[in-house]
Design a protein around this motif. Structure first.
Motif, PDB file in Angstrom:
ATOM      1  N   ALA A  41       0.828  -1.218   0.000  1.00  0.00           N
ATOM      2  CA  ALA A  41       0.000   0.000   0.000  1.00  0.00           C
ATOM      3  C   ALA A  41       0.860   1.266   0.000  1.00  0.00           C
ATOM      4  O   ALA A  41       0.568   2.226  -0.723  1.00  0.00           O
ATOM      5  N   GLU A  42       1.929   1.248   0.775  1.00  0.00           N
ATOM      6  CA  GLU A  42       2.794   2.430   0.851  1.00  0.00           C
ATOM      7  C   GLU A  42       3.477   2.709  -0.482  1.00  0.00           C
ATOM      8  O   GLU A  42       3.625   3.857  -0.896  1.00  0.00           O
ATOM      9  N   ALA A  43       3.898   1.648  -1.175  1.00  0.00           N
ATOM     10  CA  ALA A  43       4.567   1.825  -2.473  1.00  0.00           C
ATOM     11  C   ALA A  43       3.598   2.354  -3.520  1.00  0.00           C
ATOM     12  O   ALA A  43       3.960   3.209  -4.339  1.00  0.00           O
ATOM     13  N   ILE A  44       2.364   1.883  -3.498  1.00  0.00           N
ATOM     14  CA  ILE A  44       1.352   2.390  -4.439  1.00  0.00           C
ATOM     15  C   ILE A  44       1.084   3.861  -4.168  1.00  0.00           C
ATOM     16  O   ILE A  44       1.031   4.676  -5.094  1.00  0.00           O
ATOM     17  N   GLU A  45       0.936   4.209  -2.893  1.00  0.00           N
ATOM     18  CA  GLU A  45       0.693   5.612  -2.536  1.00  0.00           C
ATOM     19  C   GLU A  45       1.862   6.494  -2.978  1.00  0.00           C
ATOM     20  O   GLU A  45       1.669   7.578  -3.528  1.00  0.00           O
ATOM     21  N   TRP A  46       3.097   6.039  -2.758  1.00  0.00           N
ATOM     22  CA  TRP A  46       4.281   6.805  -3.150  1.00  0.00           C
ATOM     23  C   TRP A  46       4.349   6.982  -4.666  1.00  0.00           C
ATOM     24  O   TRP A  46       4.724   8.042  -5.159  1.00  0.00           O
ATOM     25  N   ALA A  47       3.980   5.941  -5.424  1.00  0.00           N
ATOM     26  CA  ALA A  47       4.073   5.990  -6.887  1.00  0.00           C
ATOM     27  C   ALA A  47       2.965   6.809  -7.535  1.00  0.00           C
ATOM     28  O   ALA A  47       3.074   7.180  -8.701  1.00  0.00           O
ATOM     29  N   THR A  48       1.922   7.099  -6.797  1.00  0.00           N
ATOM     30  CA  THR A  48       0.806   7.871  -7.336  1.00  0.00           C
ATOM     31  C   THR A  48       1.161   9.354  -7.301  1.00  0.00           C
ATOM     32  O   THR A  48       1.278   9.949  -6.235  1.00  0.00           O
ATOM     33  N   VAL A  56       0.538   0.757 -12.125  1.00  0.00           N
ATOM     34  CA  VAL A  56       0.428  -0.690 -12.310  1.00  0.00           C
ATOM     35  C   VAL A  56       1.253  -1.375 -11.235  1.00  0.00           C
ATOM     36  O   VAL A  56       2.402  -1.008 -10.992  1.00  0.00           O
ATOM     37  N   THR A  57       0.647  -2.379 -10.623  1.00  0.00           N
ATOM     38  CA  THR A  57       1.283  -3.104  -9.534  1.00  0.00           C
ATOM     39  C   THR A  57       1.323  -4.585  -9.854  1.00  0.00           C
ATOM     40  O   THR A  57       0.306  -5.159 -10.252  1.00  0.00           O
ATOM     41  N   PHE A  58       2.472  -5.195  -9.684  1.00  0.00           N
ATOM     42  CA  PHE A  58       2.595  -6.649  -9.713  1.00  0.00           C
ATOM     43  C   PHE A  58       3.062  -7.073  -8.330  1.00  0.00           C
ATOM     44  O   PHE A  58       4.096  -6.597  -7.844  1.00  0.00           O
ATOM     45  N   THR A  59       2.287  -7.942  -7.711  1.00  0.00           N
ATOM     46  CA  THR A  59       2.654  -8.481  -6.406  1.00  0.00           C
ATOM     47  C   THR A  59       2.773  -9.989  -6.545  1.00  0.00           C
ATOM     48  O   THR A  59       1.792 -10.658  -6.853  1.00  0.00           O
ATOM     49  N   GLY A  60       3.978 -10.514  -6.366  1.00  0.00           N
ATOM     50  CA  GLY A  60       4.186 -11.962  -6.388  1.00  0.00           C
ATOM     51  C   GLY A  60       3.992 -12.502  -4.989  1.00  0.00           C
ATOM     52  O   GLY A  60       4.689 -12.083  -4.062  1.00  0.00           O
ATOM     53  N   SER A 124       6.176 -11.688  -1.813  1.00  0.00           N
ATOM     54  CA  SER A 124       7.632 -11.835  -1.804  1.00  0.00           C
ATOM     55  C   SER A 124       8.293 -10.858  -2.772  1.00  0.00           C
ATOM     56  O   SER A 124       9.453 -10.519  -2.599  1.00  0.00           O
ATOM     57  N   ILE A 125       7.556 -10.417  -3.782  1.00  0.00           N
ATOM     58  CA  ILE A 125       8.079  -9.479  -4.777  1.00  0.00           C
ATOM     59  C   ILE A 125       7.022  -8.411  -5.037  1.00  0.00           C
ATOM     60  O   ILE A 125       5.832  -8.715  -5.124  1.00  0.00           O
ATOM     61  N   LEU A 126       7.490  -7.180  -5.208  1.00  0.00           N
ATOM     62  CA  LEU A 126       6.579  -6.086  -5.553  1.00  0.00           C
ATOM     63  C   LEU A 126       7.211  -5.224  -6.637  1.00  0.00           C
ATOM     64  O   LEU A 126       8.371  -4.827  -6.525  1.00  0.00           O
ATOM     65  N   VAL A 127       6.431  -4.966  -7.672  1.00  0.00           N
ATOM     66  CA  VAL A 127       6.811  -4.031  -8.730  1.00  0.00           C
ATOM     67  C   VAL A 127       5.681  -3.015  -8.826  1.00  0.00           C
ATOM     68  O   VAL A 127       4.513  -3.398  -8.978  1.00  0.00           O
ATOM     69  N   VAL A 128       6.000  -1.735  -8.721  1.00  0.00           N
ATOM     70  CA  VAL A 128       5.008  -0.668  -8.888  1.00  0.00           C
ATOM     71  C   VAL A 128       5.587   0.333  -9.875  1.00  0.00           C
ATOM     72  O   VAL A 128       6.715   0.795  -9.705  1.00  0.00           O
ATOM     73  N   VAL A 129       4.805   0.637 -10.915  1.00  0.00           N
ATOM     74  CA  VAL A 129       5.242   1.578 -11.944  1.00  0.00           C
ATOM     75  C   VAL A 129       4.110   2.562 -12.204  1.00  0.00           C
ATOM     76  O   VAL A 129       2.971   2.153 -12.425  1.00  0.00           O
ATOM     77  N   SER A 130       4.429   3.853 -12.185  1.00  0.00           N
ATOM     78  CA  SER A 130       3.430   4.852 -12.577  1.00  0.00           C
ATOM     79  C   SER A 130       3.869   5.511 -13.872  1.00  0.00           C
ATOM     80  O   SER A 130       5.063   5.654 -14.142  1.00  0.00           O
ATOM     81  N   PRO A 132       2.056   8.219 -17.316  1.00  0.00           N
ATOM     82  CA  PRO A 132       0.901   8.994 -17.751  1.00  0.00           C
ATOM     83  C   PRO A 132      -0.226   8.124 -18.324  1.00  0.00           C
ATOM     84  O   PRO A 132      -1.394   8.442 -18.154  1.00  0.00           O
ATOM     85  N   HIS A 133       0.140   6.999 -18.968  1.00  0.00           N
ATOM     86  CA  HIS A 133      -0.862   6.147 -19.629  1.00  0.00           C
ATOM     87  C   HIS A 133      -0.642   4.675 -19.275  1.00  0.00           C
ATOM     88  O   HIS A 133       0.469   4.253 -18.999  1.00  0.00           O
ATOM     89  N   ARG A 134      -1.709   3.898 -19.349  1.00  0.00           N
ATOM     90  CA  ARG A 134      -1.661   2.504 -18.912  1.00  0.00           C
ATOM     91  C   ARG A 134      -0.749   1.624 -19.756  1.00  0.00           C
ATOM     92  O   ARG A 134      -0.100   0.726 -19.230  1.00  0.00           O
ATOM     93  N   GLY A 135      -0.663   1.860 -21.054  1.00  0.00           N
ATOM     94  CA  GLY A 135       0.138   0.998 -21.918  1.00  0.00           C
ATOM     95  C   GLY A 135       1.592   0.936 -21.493  1.00  0.00           C
ATOM     96  O   GLY A 135       2.154  -0.138 -21.303  1.00  0.00           O
ATOM     97  N   GLU A 136       2.202   2.093 -21.329  1.00  0.00           N
ATOM     98  CA  GLU A 136       3.612   2.106 -20.925  1.00  0.00           C
ATOM     99  C   GLU A 136       3.786   1.638 -19.487  1.00  0.00           C
ATOM    100  O   GLU A 136       4.797   1.011 -19.154  1.00  0.00           O
ATOM    101  N   ALA A 137       2.800   1.881 -18.634  1.00  0.00           N
ATOM    102  CA  ALA A 137       2.890   1.412 -17.247  1.00  0.00           C
ATOM    103  C   ALA A 137       2.858  -0.116 -17.196  1.00  0.00           C
ATOM    104  O   ALA A 137       3.665  -0.740 -16.501  1.00  0.00           O
ATOM    105  N   PHE A 138       1.929  -0.739 -17.944  1.00  0.00           N
ATOM    106  CA  PHE A 138       1.861  -2.203 -17.976  1.00  0.00           C
ATOM    107  C   PHE A 138       3.125  -2.810 -18.574  1.00  0.00           C
ATOM    108  O   PHE A 138       3.693  -3.758 -18.029  1.00  0.00           O
ATOM    109  N   THR A 139       3.579  -2.255 -19.694  1.00  0.00           N
ATOM    110  CA  THR A 139       4.764  -2.802 -20.357  1.00  0.00           C
ATOM    111  C   THR A 139       6.002  -2.648 -19.488  1.00  0.00           C
ATOM    112  O   THR A 139       6.808  -3.577 -19.360  1.00  0.00           O
TER     113      THR A 139
END
Length: 193
Positions: A41-48, A56-60, A124-130, A132-139
């Motif tokens: 949650a903290e990483a998502i808040e920081w990336a926003t 976009v968040t990937f949580t393993g 065990s793993i977290l990736v958070v990327v912000s 401007p648009h969803r395409g580049e965030a997902f990729t």
């Protein structure tokens, strides 16, 4: 009452556990190898951030089973992660920077990996990327997790319900970040023969 001089009213922010004044640049990358719970949650808040409409968040997470190399499903109660510590955070930072180089519009990138015992359902793993648009965030998020798996020296020992344990043999070699990133790009855009 409005402030007459902005310098009289200095607002500070906490970034990467350090107090910073508004004049100091804020780093847009956070990486960590941690024995503690991954701060999802903290990483998502920081990336926003205001200029990014996509986070976009990937949580393993540890699942309750695995298929071994022979295809037999085994029950899992937890995983113990070990790492070549001194190489993990520098490589995570290289991965984040490689993503930022490929997608310059990215806002913020956070990469976390946990070490030590992790029970079923915990991250065990977290990736958070912000971005401007969803395409580049997902990729970019996909790039980060895929390159992380190929280049960060972390190994896992699975524990089963019957008390046995074993190292997970993935068959993947641990490569340096530039080679793993190059291989990722080639897999998606093969060079003409």
């Amino acid at each position: 009452m409005p402030v007459q001089n902005a310098r009289e009213h200095i607002v500070t922010a906490v970034v990467n556990d350090q107090i910073r004044s508004p004049e100091e640049p804020v780093e847009d990358v956070r990486v960590a190898l941690t024995p503690d719970r991954v701060p999802v949650a903290e990483a998502i808040e920081w990336a926003t951030v205001p200029h990014c409409g996509a986070v976009v968040t990937f949580t393993g997470t540890v699942r309750d089973h695995n298929d071994d190399l022979e295809g037999h499903r085994t029950g899992i109660v937890g995983i113990d992660y070990e790492a070549f510590d001194r190489h993990v955070e520098p490589r995570l930072r290289q991965i984040a920077q490689a993503a930022r180089d490929r997608w310059p519009a990215l806002g913020r990138v956070a990469l976390f990996h946990r070490v030590g015992p992790v029970p079923v359902t915990e991250a065990s793993i977290l990736v958070v990327v912000s971005a401007p648009h969803r395409g580049e965030a997902f990729t970019a998020a996909r790039f980060c997790i895929d390159v992380l798996k190929d280049s960060v020296p972390v190994w896992k020992r699975e524990y089963s319900g019957d008390g046995t344990s074993g190292w997970v043999a993935t068959g993947n070699r641990i490569d340096d970040v530039p080679a793993a990133a190059h291989r990722w790009c080639l897999a998606r855009n093969p060079e003409p023969a």
